[in-house]
Write a protein that holds these residues in place. Structure first.
Motif, PDB file in Angstrom:
ATOM      1  N   GLY A  41      10.710  74.460  69.176  1.00 50.65           N
ATOM      2  CA  GLY A  41       9.790  73.346  68.930  1.00 50.65           C
ATOM      3  C   GLY A  41      10.432  72.326  68.019  1.00 50.65           C
ATOM      4  O   GLY A  41      11.629  72.359  67.777  1.00 50.65           O
ATOM      5  N   MET A  42       9.611  71.434  67.542  1.00 44.67           N
ATOM      6  CA  MET A  42      10.100  70.363  66.671  1.00 44.67           C
ATOM      7  C   MET A  42       9.451  70.527  65.302  1.00 44.67           C
ATOM      8  O   MET A  42       8.230  70.751  65.232  1.00 44.67           O
ATOM      9  CB  MET A  42       9.654  68.990  67.212  1.00 44.67           C
ATOM     10  CG  MET A  42      10.165  68.629  68.577  1.00 44.67           C
ATOM     11  SD  MET A  42       9.457  69.574  69.947  1.00 44.67           S
ATOM     12  CE  MET A  42       7.759  69.125  69.947  1.00 44.67           C
ATOM     13  N   TYR A  43      10.240  70.390  64.244  1.00 45.81           N
ATOM     14  CA  TYR A  43       9.632  70.397  62.918  1.00 45.81           C
ATOM     15  C   TYR A  43       8.757  69.156  62.768  1.00 45.81           C
ATOM     16  O   TYR A  43       9.158  68.060  63.157  1.00 45.81           O
ATOM     17  CB  TYR A  43      10.701  70.367  61.818  1.00 45.81           C
ATOM     18  CG  TYR A  43      11.533  71.620  61.708  1.00 45.81           C
ATOM     19  CD1 TYR A  43      10.952  72.877  61.846  1.00 45.81           C
ATOM     20  CD2 TYR A  43      12.902  71.546  61.448  1.00 45.81           C
ATOM     21  CE1 TYR A  43      11.733  74.028  61.741  1.00 45.81           C
ATOM     22  CE2 TYR A  43      13.675  72.695  61.341  1.00 45.81           C
ATOM     23  CZ  TYR A  43      13.081  73.927  61.495  1.00 45.81           C
ATOM     24  OH  TYR A  43      13.845  75.058  61.397  1.00 45.81           O
ATOM     25  N   LEU A  44       7.585  69.342  62.188  1.00 49.93           N
ATOM     26  CA  LEU A  44       6.771  68.183  61.829  1.00 49.93           C
ATOM     27  C   LEU A  44       7.253  67.676  60.480  1.00 49.93           C
ATOM     28  O   LEU A  44       7.629  68.470  59.603  1.00 49.93           O
ATOM     29  CB  LEU A  44       5.288  68.562  61.733  1.00 49.93           C
ATOM     30  CG  LEU A  44       4.579  68.910  63.057  1.00 49.93           C
ATOM     31  CD1 LEU A  44       3.095  69.197  62.793  1.00 49.93           C
ATOM     32  CD2 LEU A  44       4.721  67.805  64.088  1.00 49.93           C
ATOM     33  N   PHE A  45       7.271  66.386  60.290  1.00 52.92           N
ATOM     34  CA  PHE A  45       7.632  65.813  58.995  1.00 52.92           C
ATOM     35  C   PHE A  45       6.449  66.050  58.038  1.00 52.92           C
ATOM     36  O   PHE A  45       5.319  66.260  58.474  1.00 52.92           O
ATOM     37  CB  PHE A  45       7.943  64.320  59.151  1.00 52.92           C
ATOM     38  CG  PHE A  45       9.320  64.073  59.732  1.00 52.92           C
ATOM     39  CD1 PHE A  45       9.581  64.332  61.067  1.00 52.92           C
ATOM     40  CD2 PHE A  45      10.351  63.612  58.927  1.00 52.92           C
ATOM     41  CE1 PHE A  45      10.866  64.130  61.602  1.00 52.92           C
ATOM     42  CE2 PHE A  45      11.627  63.404  59.450  1.00 52.92           C
ATOM     43  CZ  PHE A  45      11.879  63.670  60.790  1.00 52.92           C
ATOM     44  N   PRO A  46       6.693  66.026  56.720  1.00 49.92           N
ATOM     45  CA  PRO A  46       5.618  66.326  55.772  1.00 49.92           C
ATOM     46  C   PRO A  46       4.394  65.431  56.000  1.00 49.92           C
ATOM     47  O   PRO A  46       4.526  64.206  56.047  1.00 49.92           O
ATOM     48  CB  PRO A  46       6.259  66.028  54.402  1.00 49.92           C
ATOM     49  CG  PRO A  46       7.717  66.158  54.628  1.00 49.92           C
ATOM     50  CD  PRO A  46       7.975  65.738  56.043  1.00 49.92           C
ATOM     51  N   GLU A  62       2.557  75.766  64.303  1.00 50.59           N
ATOM     52  CA  GLU A  62       2.701  77.028  63.561  1.00 50.59           C
ATOM     53  C   GLU A  62       3.557  76.796  62.330  1.00 50.59           C
ATOM     54  O   GLU A  62       4.246  75.779  62.223  1.00 50.59           O
ATOM     55  CB  GLU A  62       3.410  78.062  64.452  1.00 50.59           C
ATOM     56  CG  GLU A  62       2.610  78.407  65.678  1.00 50.59           C
ATOM     57  CD  GLU A  62       3.350  79.389  66.590  1.00 50.59           C
ATOM     58  OE1 GLU A  62       4.533  79.692  66.315  1.00 50.59           O
ATOM     59  OE2 GLU A  62       2.721  79.843  67.555  1.00 50.59           O
ATOM     60  N   LEU A  63       3.542  77.787  61.446  1.00 49.68           N
ATOM     61  CA  LEU A  63       4.437  77.744  60.281  1.00 49.68           C
ATOM     62  C   LEU A  63       5.832  78.134  60.736  1.00 49.68           C
ATOM     63  O   LEU A  63       5.987  79.116  61.457  1.00 49.68           O
ATOM     64  CB  LEU A  63       3.981  78.776  59.259  1.00 49.68           C
ATOM     65  CG  LEU A  63       3.164  78.315  58.062  1.00 49.68           C
ATOM     66  CD1 LEU A  63       2.993  79.476  57.102  1.00 49.68           C
ATOM     67  CD2 LEU A  63       3.803  77.127  57.358  1.00 49.68           C
ATOM     68  N   SER A  64       6.833  77.386  60.340  1.00 45.63           N
ATOM     69  CA  SER A  64       8.202  77.771  60.706  1.00 45.63           C
ATOM     70  C   SER A  64       8.808  78.606  59.574  1.00 45.63           C
ATOM     71  O   SER A  64       8.205  78.767  58.518  1.00 45.63           O
ATOM     72  CB  SER A  64       9.041  76.510  60.927  1.00 45.63           C
ATOM     73  OG  SER A  64       9.355  75.921  59.688  1.00 45.63           O
ATOM     74  N   SER A  73       6.648  74.915  52.739  1.00 45.81           N
ATOM     75  CA  SER A  73       6.721  75.323  54.149  1.00 45.81           C
ATOM     76  C   SER A  73       6.750  74.111  55.074  1.00 45.81           C
ATOM     77  O   SER A  73       6.253  73.042  54.739  1.00 45.81           O
ATOM     78  CB  SER A  73       5.521  76.178  54.564  1.00 45.81           C
ATOM     79  OG  SER A  73       4.806  76.577  53.497  1.00 45.81           O
ATOM     80  N   VAL A  74       7.314  74.358  56.241  1.00 49.84           N
ATOM     81  CA  VAL A  74       7.424  73.309  57.261  1.00 49.84           C
ATOM     82  C   VAL A  74       6.702  73.800  58.514  1.00 49.84           C
ATOM     83  O   VAL A  74       6.843  74.954  58.913  1.00 49.84           O
ATOM     84  CB  VAL A  74       8.913  73.034  57.576  1.00 49.84           C
ATOM     85  CG1 VAL A  74       9.068  72.063  58.730  1.00 49.84           C
ATOM     86  CG2 VAL A  74       9.620  72.496  56.338  1.00 49.84           C
ATOM     87  N   LEU A  75       5.931  72.913  59.116  1.00 43.54           N
ATOM     88  CA  LEU A  75       5.231  73.264  60.353  1.00 43.54           C
ATOM     89  C   LEU A  75       6.120  72.949  61.545  1.00 43.54           C
ATOM     90  O   LEU A  75       6.912  72.004  61.511  1.00 43.54           O
ATOM     91  CB  LEU A  75       3.930  72.468  60.464  1.00 43.54           C
ATOM     92  CG  LEU A  75       2.874  72.789  59.406  1.00 43.54           C
ATOM     93  CD1 LEU A  75       1.736  71.763  59.457  1.00 43.54           C
ATOM     94  CD2 LEU A  75       2.324  74.201  59.586  1.00 43.54           C
ATOM     95  N   ILE A  76       5.944  73.755  62.593  1.00 43.65           N
ATOM     96  CA  ILE A  76       6.692  73.491  63.814  1.00 43.65           C
ATOM     97  C   ILE A  76       5.683  73.230  64.937  1.00 43.65           C
ATOM     98  O   ILE A  76       4.644  73.901  65.009  1.00 43.65           O
ATOM     99  CB  ILE A  76       7.645  74.676  64.130  1.00 43.65           C
ATOM    100  CG1 ILE A  76       8.587  74.328  65.260  1.00 43.65           C
ATOM    101  CG2 ILE A  76       6.910  75.962  64.446  1.00 43.65           C
ATOM    102  CD1 ILE A  76       9.766  75.292  65.372  1.00 43.65           C
ATOM    103  N   ALA A  77       5.977  72.231  65.755  1.00 43.34           N
ATOM    104  CA  ALA A  77       5.095  71.906  66.880  1.00 43.34           C
ATOM    105  C   ALA A  77       5.779  72.376  68.161  1.00 43.34           C
ATOM    106  O   ALA A  77       6.932  72.027  68.419  1.00 43.34           O
ATOM    107  CB  ALA A  77       4.872  70.396  66.929  1.00 43.34           C
ATOM    108  N   ILE A  78       5.072  73.200  68.922  1.00 49.37           N
ATOM    109  CA  ILE A  78       5.654  73.752  70.157  1.00 49.37           C
ATOM    110  C   ILE A  78       4.800  73.269  71.329  1.00 49.37           C
ATOM    111  O   ILE A  78       3.589  73.541  71.369  1.00 49.37           O
ATOM    112  CB  ILE A  78       5.644  75.305  70.108  1.00 49.37           C
ATOM    113  CG1 ILE A  78       6.411  75.783  68.874  1.00 49.37           C
ATOM    114  CG2 ILE A  78       6.208  75.908  71.387  1.00 49.37           C
ATOM    115  CD1 ILE A  78       6.222  77.259  68.548  1.00 49.37           C
ATOM    116  N   CYS A  79       5.438  72.539  72.255  1.00 50.32           N
ATOM    117  CA  CYS A  79       4.616  72.072  73.387  1.00 50.32           C
ATOM    118  C   CYS A  79       4.654  73.134  74.479  1.00 50.32           C
ATOM    119  O   CYS A  79       5.690  73.692  74.790  1.00 50.32           O
ATOM    120  CB  CYS A  79       5.086  70.714  73.890  1.00 50.32           C
ATOM    121  SG  CYS A  79       6.813  70.645  74.296  1.00 50.32           S
ATOM    122  N   THR A  80       3.504  73.436  75.022  1.00 51.79           N
ATOM    123  CA  THR A  80       3.397  74.508  76.023  1.00 51.79           C
ATOM    124  C   THR A  80       3.244  73.915  77.419  1.00 51.79           C
ATOM    125  O   THR A  80       3.164  74.639  78.394  1.00 51.79           O
ATOM    126  CB  THR A  80       2.171  75.399  75.711  1.00 51.79           C
ATOM    127  OG1 THR A  80       1.041  74.528  75.562  1.00 51.79           O
ATOM    128  CG2 THR A  80       2.366  76.203  74.452  1.00 51.79           C
TER     129      THR A  80
END
Ligand code: SF4
Ligand code: SF4
Length: 189
Positions: A41-46, A62-64, A73-80
């Motif tokens: 996925g892609m990290y979301l920016f703060p 999700e939390l990466s 912590s950095v969130l990750i966005a995963i496209c399904t």
């Protein structure tokens, strides 16, 4: 906390630009959108999660494992599924470019070495192969974002990941060259 309005502005700057004037997806079968790894996925920016107060059905957030600054912590966005283009995350809008902070604290925009394995544009390692409107828009977007301390700290964190990726790539390239030269010497004997 970074305000949603800032991301709205930045999404808007990057809405209509693409890495090439033509469809670069035709070069690679849209490799950046079709990872074989389900958890890629892609990290979301703060603070970017503010753009997803309603998470669209094609996206998981999700939390990466990656942290920056003082263990943030950095969130990750995963496209399904195929995304709604107007809602794609910032990392997708700027790919294959990335903001980068050198050890002296100066921030710039460069080709992301993490994109090299999949993106034919990144393999050329030169942002002048990209459409200049696209590069300009990414620079403008980060001129705005980099006023935020949290973004500076995040970019510092990802820059050290980028350094590591560059180190590995250079190692791979010099091993590969070494093997080719050894092959040429053997053929000469
Ligand atoms: S991988 Fe690179 S060339 Fe292919 S669609 Fe993505 S940005 Fe374009
Ligand atoms: S969110 Fe959209 S642009 Fe980003 S990787 Fe997924 S399908 Fe591609």
């Amino acid at each position: 906390m970074i305000k949603r309005e800032l991301y709205e502005k930045v999404y808007d700057i990057l809405e209509k630009v693409t890495p090439l004037q033509s469809d670069c997806g035709a070069l690679c079968g849209k490799a950046c959108c079709h990872s074989p790894d389900e958890d890629a996925g892609m990290y979301l920016f703060p603070g970017e999660e503010a753009m997803y107060s309603e998470v669209p059905p094609w996206l998981k957030i999700e939390l990466s494992d990656f942290t920056y600054g003082n263990n943030k912590s950095v969130l990750i966005a995963i496209c399904t599924d195929r995304c709604q283009r107007e809602l794609r995350p910032l990392a997708c809008r700027i790919f294959p470019l990335t903001p980068y902070m050198a050890h002296n604290g100066v921030m710039s925009i460069k080709i992301d070495p993490r994109a090299v394995p999949m993106c034919p544009l990144a393999k050329q390692f030169a942002s002048d192969t990209l459409d200049e409107n696209f590069v300009d828009a990414v620079v403008r977007a980060f001129r705005l974002l980099s006023k935020e301390k949290e973004i500076q700290s995040f970019v510092l964190g990802i820059s050290r990941l980028i350094d590591e990726q560059e180190r590995l790539l250079n190692l791979f390239i010099s091993n590969h060259r070494g093997k080719k030269q050894r092959g040429a010497i053997r053929r000469k004997k």
